[in-house]
Design a protein around this motif. Structure first.
Motif, PDB file in Angstrom:
ATOM      1  N   LEU A 203      45.320  42.412  56.715  1.00  9.48           N
ATOM      2  CA  LEU A 203      46.513  42.220  55.643  1.00  9.48           C
ATOM      3  C   LEU A 203      47.235  43.517  55.543  1.00  9.48           C
ATOM      4  O   LEU A 203      48.371  43.531  55.317  1.00  9.48           O
ATOM      5  CB  LEU A 203      45.686  41.995  54.219  1.00  9.48           C
ATOM      6  N   ALA A 204      46.766  44.752  55.594  1.00 12.79           N
ATOM      7  CA  ALA A 204      47.215  46.054  55.460  1.00 12.79           C
ATOM      8  C   ALA A 204      48.213  45.926  56.465  1.00 12.79           C
ATOM      9  O   ALA A 204      49.461  46.925  56.149  1.00 12.79           O
ATOM     10  CB  ALA A 204      46.422  47.243  55.423  1.00 12.79           C
ATOM     11  N   GLU A 205      47.905  45.543  57.843  1.00 17.36           N
ATOM     12  CA  GLU A 205      49.147  45.565  58.846  1.00 17.36           C
ATOM     13  C   GLU A 205      50.106  44.531  58.611  1.00 17.36           C
ATOM     14  O   GLU A 205      50.831  44.663  59.609  1.00 17.36           O
ATOM     15  CB  GLU A 205      48.145  45.555  60.316  1.00 17.36           C
ATOM     16  N   SER A 206      49.875  43.628  57.942  1.00 15.12           N
ATOM     17  CA  SER A 206      50.714  42.357  57.964  1.00 15.12           C
ATOM     18  C   SER A 206      52.000  42.706  57.053  1.00 15.12           C
ATOM     19  O   SER A 206      52.142  43.763  56.452  1.00 15.12           O
ATOM     20  CB  SER A 206      49.889  41.212  57.477  1.00 15.12           C
ATOM     21  N   PRO A 207      52.970  41.858  57.082  1.00 15.43           N
ATOM     22  CA  PRO A 207      54.473  41.930  56.251  1.00 15.43           C
ATOM     23  C   PRO A 207      54.051  42.256  55.106  1.00 15.43           C
ATOM     24  O   PRO A 207      54.744  42.960  54.252  1.00 15.43           O
ATOM     25  CB  PRO A 207      55.095  40.889  56.772  1.00 15.43           C
ATOM     26  N   ARG A 208      52.870  41.642  54.508  1.00 17.89           N
ATOM     27  CA  ARG A 208      52.503  41.440  53.042  1.00 17.89           C
ATOM     28  C   ARG A 208      52.025  42.917  52.440  1.00 17.89           C
ATOM     29  O   ARG A 208      52.598  43.453  51.467  1.00 17.89           O
ATOM     30  CB  ARG A 208      51.719  40.395  52.618  1.00 17.89           C
ATOM     31  N   GLY A 209      51.435  43.496  53.477  1.00 20.35           N
ATOM     32  CA  GLY A 209      50.848  44.859  52.973  1.00 20.35           C
ATOM     33  C   GLY A 209      49.659  44.599  52.083  1.00 20.35           C
ATOM     34  O   GLY A 209      49.096  43.644  51.540  1.00 20.35           O
ATOM     35  N   ILE A 210      49.308  45.868  51.242  1.00 20.39           N
ATOM     36  CA  ILE A 210      47.725  45.587  50.625  1.00 20.39           C
ATOM     37  C   ILE A 210      47.983  46.596  49.561  1.00 20.39           C
ATOM     38  O   ILE A 210      48.752  47.802  49.562  1.00 20.39           O
ATOM     39  CB  ILE A 210      46.709  46.060  51.242  1.00 20.39           C
ATOM     40  N   HIS A 211      47.398  46.127  48.281  1.00 23.63           N
ATOM     41  CA  HIS A 211      47.305  47.072  47.120  1.00 23.63           C
ATOM     42  C   HIS A 211      46.282  46.986  46.511  1.00 23.63           C
ATOM     43  O   HIS A 211      45.609  46.030  46.131  1.00 23.63           O
ATOM     44  CB  HIS A 211      48.503  46.726  46.111  1.00 23.63           C
ATOM     45  N   TYR A 212      45.552  47.947  45.979  1.00 20.44           N
ATOM     46  CA  TYR A 212      44.305  48.236  45.258  1.00 20.44           C
ATOM     47  C   TYR A 212      44.454  48.377  43.740  1.00 20.44           C
ATOM     48  O   TYR A 212      45.206  49.376  43.118  1.00 20.44           O
ATOM     49  CB  TYR A 212      43.462  49.163  45.634  1.00 20.44           C
ATOM     50  N   ALA A 213      44.154  47.139  42.871  1.00 17.38           N
ATOM     51  CA  ALA A 213      44.568  47.370  41.401  1.00 17.38           C
ATOM     52  C   ALA A 213      43.650  48.416  40.876  1.00 17.38           C
ATOM     53  O   ALA A 213      42.514  48.213  41.065  1.00 17.38           O
ATOM     54  CB  ALA A 213      44.343  46.101  40.716  1.00 17.38           C
ATOM     55  N   PRO A 214      44.082  49.508  40.154  1.00 15.79           N
ATOM     56  CA  PRO A 214      43.021  50.397  39.924  1.00 15.79           C
ATOM     57  C   PRO A 214      42.093  49.910  38.788  1.00 15.79           C
ATOM     58  O   PRO A 214      42.525  49.275  37.610  1.00 15.79           O
ATOM     59  CB  PRO A 214      43.961  51.487  39.588  1.00 15.79           C
ATOM     60  N   LEU A 215      40.995  50.533  38.697  1.00 14.51           N
ATOM     61  CA  LEU A 215      40.068  50.431  37.660  1.00 14.51           C
ATOM     62  C   LEU A 215      39.760  51.822  36.904  1.00 14.51           C
ATOM     63  O   LEU A 215      38.722  52.459  37.324  1.00 14.51           O
ATOM     64  CB  LEU A 215      38.742  49.667  38.087  1.00 14.51           C
ATOM     65  N   GLU A 216      40.421  52.419  36.233  1.00 16.45           N
ATOM     66  CA  GLU A 216      40.391  53.632  35.878  1.00 16.45           C
ATOM     67  C   GLU A 216      39.197  53.842  34.917  1.00 16.45           C
ATOM     68  O   GLU A 216      39.078  53.363  34.059  1.00 16.45           O
ATOM     69  CB  GLU A 216      41.900  54.117  34.980  1.00 16.45           C
ATOM     70  N   ALA A 217      38.632  54.975  35.081  1.00 16.61           N
ATOM     71  CA  ALA A 217      37.510  55.346  34.574  1.00 16.61           C
ATOM     72  C   ALA A 217      37.708  55.601  32.997  1.00 16.61           C
ATOM     73  O   ALA A 217      36.793  55.243  32.092  1.00 16.61           O
ATOM     74  CB  ALA A 217      36.609  56.681  35.009  1.00 16.61           C
ATOM     75  N   GLU A 218      38.882  56.065  32.703  1.00 15.52           N
ATOM     76  CA  GLU A 218      39.246  56.414  31.296  1.00 15.52           C
ATOM     77  C   GLU A 218      39.488  55.084  30.657  1.00 15.52           C
ATOM     78  O   GLU A 218      39.878  55.365  29.141  1.00 15.52           O
ATOM     79  CB  GLU A 218      40.041  57.357  31.030  1.00 15.52           C
ATOM     80  N   ASN A 219      39.739  54.021  31.081  1.00 22.83           N
ATOM     81  CA  ASN A 219      40.280  52.796  30.460  1.00 22.83           C
ATOM     82  C   ASN A 219      38.960  52.087  29.696  1.00 22.83           C
ATOM     83  O   ASN A 219      38.255  51.386  30.208  1.00 22.83           O
ATOM     84  CB  ASN A 219      40.719  51.850  31.179  1.00 22.83           C
ATOM     85  N   ALA A 220      38.543  52.505  28.488  1.00 19.63           N
ATOM     86  CA  ALA A 220      37.331  52.344  27.817  1.00 19.63           C
ATOM     87  C   ALA A 220      37.311  50.746  27.402  1.00 19.63           C
ATOM     88  O   ALA A 220      36.472  50.173  27.648  1.00 19.63           O
ATOM     89  CB  ALA A 220      37.243  52.960  26.630  1.00 19.63           C
ATOM     90  N   ALA A 221      38.465  50.278  27.035  1.00 22.34           N
ATOM     91  CA  ALA A 221      38.673  48.938  27.040  1.00 22.34           C
ATOM     92  C   ALA A 221      38.390  47.941  27.821  1.00 22.34           C
ATOM     93  O   ALA A 221      37.782  46.829  28.065  1.00 22.34           O
ATOM     94  CB  ALA A 221      39.867  48.448  26.073  1.00 22.34           C
ATOM     95  N   GLY A 222      38.993  48.404  28.946  1.00 14.90           N
ATOM     96  CA  GLY A 222      38.856  47.558  30.287  1.00 14.90           C
ATOM     97  C   GLY A 222      37.240  47.749  31.065  1.00 14.90           C
ATOM     98  O   GLY A 222      36.868  46.593  31.147  1.00 14.90           O
ATOM     99  N   TRP A 223      36.779  48.648  30.886  1.00  9.27           N
ATOM    100  CA  TRP A 223      35.394  48.673  31.052  1.00  9.27           C
ATOM    101  C   TRP A 223      34.310  47.967  30.272  1.00  9.27           C
ATOM    102  O   TRP A 223      33.487  47.439  30.661  1.00  9.27           O
ATOM    103  CB  TRP A 223      34.711  50.230  31.414  1.00  9.27           C
ATOM    104  N   GLU A 224      34.860  48.174  28.981  1.00  4.32           N
ATOM    105  CA  GLU A 224      33.883  47.233  27.836  1.00  4.32           C
ATOM    106  C   GLU A 224      34.160  45.802  28.348  1.00  4.32           C
ATOM    107  O   GLU A 224      33.009  45.189  28.220  1.00  4.32           O
ATOM    108  CB  GLU A 224      34.507  47.661  26.634  1.00  4.32           C
ATOM    109  N   GLY A 225      35.140  45.379  28.563  1.00  2.00           N
ATOM    110  CA  GLY A 225      35.211  44.169  29.038  1.00  2.00           C
ATOM    111  C   GLY A 225      34.652  43.685  30.231  1.00  2.00           C
ATOM    112  O   GLY A 225      33.968  42.582  30.550  1.00  2.00           O
TER     113      GLY A 225
END
Length: 376
Positions: A203-225
């Motif tokens: 995927l990374a080498e394909s025309p679409r490319g690749i992206h990692y959606a971040p799971l930031e440690a400081e996002n307390a609401a995100g981690w709670e969910g």
């Protein structure tokens, strides 16, 4: 989840026969472990550790590989294996969930010794417009048929962005490989997996490319969910991932694979001796695969993990100065959850014996959700 193994071992055979220090370690002469199939990361890592145990302590280890979670668990629960190198089935069986939501299974009391962290996040095609997890709303998310281990992690990661499965278009593929390669074929926009899966390099080498959606440690609401869906993960900074430039960090979650698991019948002294051996032989196996350095106990001997830690493991971790008051609090909460589900099962099972298997599973999963909700 395959990797190379540098310390050679025969499949399912007796590992590492030399004996240089067994008496000092108080390990048994022989042990039986279960693991994933030959060729998997779990088997390679179990083999490397078994080889080290033999070289350092003279303990012979027979590894029984199995391609199914039930196949890895049954010898352990029947007393035919001492330890199991498990994946997320350790959590599922402790909850009586998915494959274990049947009258023959239900929740079982297991304990962890240690578990190597493995990174995971929402991995998207670079052209899909998914910069954050919340951006996945309305997008095509690849799931794997009959693989709750992958799918429930993705459900939890979507919850980090405030999403449920109703907010995305779930596309189910028949195999793991088909799901992981679906982004390259433009049959999906994102999925959840470890960042070094071979299809992601394509995927990374394909025309679409690749992206990692971040799971930031400081996002307390995100981690709670996230943790409401799957309370066995924590923040992780990953620097090895398909398409990730050298020196860059991807903010992910870490689950544990493999998790060295045993039963509550294993004594504290036996588990203490095991984890001490795991620690003292670390230099012999840490280079066995690309990820085995993560077995260092300051990384692998701390929560979050699939099941509560064994008292024998905690005793050693405290002696080493690794275990903290926060870890004690986590372990107590995780034990409370397991005990509540075990008690609920004892009441639920005889009251629902007349149901069909599907009805029984549906009713138990609903009861399980009620019990867990009552603990929060």
């Amino acid at each position: 989840m395959k990797t190379g193994f540098k310390l050679g071992a025969a499949a399912g055979g007796l590992m590492a026969l030399s004996a240089f220090g067994a008496a000092a370690q108080d390990l048994p002469d022989t042990m039986v472990w279960t693991s994933y199939d030959v060729g998997s990361a779990g088997y390679a890592e179990a083999s490397a550790i078994a080889d080290a145990f033999g070289k350092e302590f003279g303990t012979r280890v027979r590894i029984q590989p199995s391609g199914s979670g039930i196949g890895r668990l049954q010898p352990l629960l029947q007393g035919r294996a001492d330890y199991a190198f498990l994946a997320t089935e350790a959590f599922f069986v402790s909850e009586g969930a998915f494959d274990f939501a049947t009258p023959d299974w239900g929740p079982r009391a297991l304990r962890a010794v240690a578990g190597r962290p493995a990174g995971i996040t929402l991995i998207a095609a670079g052209d899909a417009g998914i910069d954050t997890v919340a951006d996945a709303r309305g997008k095509r998310i690849a799931f794997v048929a009959g693989n709750p281990s992958v799918n429930v992690k993705c459900e939890a990661i979507l919850a980090f962005g405030g999403l449920t499965l109703d907010d995305v278009e779930v596309i189910t593929f028949p195999t793991y490989a088909a799901a992981m390669s679906s982004m390259t074929r433009n049959e999906s926009d994102a999925t959840c997996t470890t960042p070094t899966t071979s299809q992601l390099y394509e995927l990374a080498e394909s025309p679409r490319g690749i992206h990692y959606a971040p799971l930031e440690a400081e996002n307390a609401a995100g981690w709670e969910g996230l943790l409401k869906v799957l309370p066995i993960m924590g923040p992780s900074d990953e620097d090895v991932a398909a398409g990730l430039a050298e020196g860059e960090i991807a903010k992910m979650a870490a689950y544990r694979y493999p998790v060295i698991t045993t039963t509550t019948e294993q004594t504290a002294d036996e588990v203490y001796a095991f984890i001490k051996a795991l620690d003292e032989s670390y230099d012999l196996y840490k280079d066995g695969t690309a990820t085995m350095s993560r077995w260092s106990l300051d990384i692998s001997g701390r929560p979050a993990i699939d099941v509560p830690f064994h008292d024998g493991a905690i005793r050693y971790l405290k002696e080493k100065g690794i275990w903290t008051e926060e870890d004690d609090a986590w372990n107590a909460k995780r034990t409370e959850r397991m005990d509540a589900l075990l008690a609920a099962w004892e009441e639920f099972k005889p009251q629902n014996d007349g149901l069909s298997e599907d009805e029984f599973a549906e009713a138990w999963m609903a009861r399980r959700a009620e019990v867990v909700a009552g603990l929060n």
